[in-house]
Enzyme design. Structure first.
Site, mmCIF file in Angstrom:
data_model
loop_
_atom_site.group_PDB
_atom_site.id
_atom_site.type_symbol
_atom_site.label_atom_id
_atom_site.label_comp_id
_atom_site.label_asym_id
_atom_site.label_seq_id
_atom_site.Cartn_x
_atom_site.Cartn_y
_atom_site.Cartn_z
ATOM 1 N N GLU A 129 -57.304 -5.365 -20.921
ATOM 2 C CA GLU A 129 -58.458 -5.220 -21.810
ATOM 3 C C GLU A 129 -59.306 -6.482 -21.667
ATOM 4 O OE1 GLU A 129 -57.418 -4.317 -25.865
ATOM 5 O OE2 GLU A 129 -56.858 -2.261 -25.386
ATOM 6 N N ASP A 148 -63.176 -9.203 -35.190
ATOM 7 C CA ASP A 148 -62.320 -10.227 -34.602
ATOM 8 C C ASP A 148 -62.165 -11.425 -35.527
ATOM 9 O OD1 ASP A 148 -61.710 -9.062 -32.018
ATOM 10 O OD2 ASP A 148 -63.865 -9.191 -31.660
#
Length: 265
Positions: free
Chosen positions: A49, A60
């Site tokens: 990824e 995040d």
């Protein structure tokens, strides 16, 4: 069969668990990105990824936010990320690469332009964090028309309706976020993950990778006991932030090799 589907079919045939590491493209240094991708494979990664840096990565935590900021400060763009995938593909035609990021850079490029460019570069899947699956049928169809798997997130808070909506548009694998909150936060509750995965499988005949909260070989092995694959991100990005630049590639490979060994034990 897509490269992602082939990878998971091979893992199932070998009764092995998938290892899906995440790094932010361009961090800690743009010149290292392709070497880091190869280091992940050398360590035992099954799928990579690759995070596309974005200025407002709301899902995040601070570790990946800082990585995004460092990459953007060095001029990393979506076009540059695709160029690195092209470079990686010159010597690796088998390991799937999934781009993970936010809608804004894709929409700035244009969805059609992005789909063609990503497919030509050798991207295998696209996970857009802020695209709701209920509104994503045309984007998912565009990805599939360009031989890429649209990948979606599910969380402990996902309702049956949300799981069904994701199952309708997703392919490749599902990414189950084992915690609520942002990446790199909180601790892992294995029992709740183990209870949730069969419910997801009732709706979706896809492998499930579990991420968020996996920090070491021990937690990876625990998750591997219930999931099809283990996704590990914040811990790797932290490792790259902390490692001396000249040791980044070797440190990453060694860390992933430890996780791989634990998953295969």
């Amino acid at each position: 069969m897509s490269r992602i589907q082939k990878t998971f079919a091979a893992l199932a045939a070998q009764q092995k668990k998938g290892l899906i590491p995440f790094i932010t493209a361009g961090d800690p240094a743009p010149a290292l990105t392709v070497d880091l991708m190869h280091a992940l494979v050398a360590g035992g990664a099954d799928v990579i990824e690759l995070g596309v840096p974005f200025s407002d990565p709301m899902a995040d935590g601070p570790v990946i936010q800082r990585a995004s900021e460092r990459a953007l400060a060095q001029g990393v763009s979506l076009t540059q990320v695709l160029a690195w995938v092209t470079e990686f593909r010159k010597t690796n035609a088998t390991t799937p690469v999934v781009l993970m990021g936010y809608a804004n850079p894709i929409e700035r490029m244009g969805e059609e332009t992005f789909a063609k460019a990503a497919s030509a570069a050798g991207v295998d899947g696209v996970l857009v964090v802020d695209y709701p699956p209920e509104e994503c049928e045309s984007f998912a169809a565009l990805m599939r028309a360009n031989q890429m798997d649209p990948i979606f997130l599910l969380a402990p808070t996902s309702t049956d309706d949300r799981i069904a909506a994701v199952a309708k548009v997703a392919s490749g694998y599902l990414y189950y976020v084992s915690l609520t909150g942002v990446t790199g936060s909180a601790t892992l509750d294995l029992e709740s993950v183990a209870a949730r995965l069969p419910l997801i499988k009732q709706h979706a005949n896809l492998p499930v990778g579990v991420g968020f909260g996996i920090r070491d070989a021990q937690t990876a092995r625990a998750i591997g006991s219930v999931a099809d694959a283990v996704v590990i991100g914040s811990r790797l990005v932290q490792l790259l932030e902390d490692a001396p630049r000249e040791k980044a590639v070797d440190s990453l490979r060694a860390f992933i090799a430890d996780i791989r060994q634990a998953l295969d034990a």
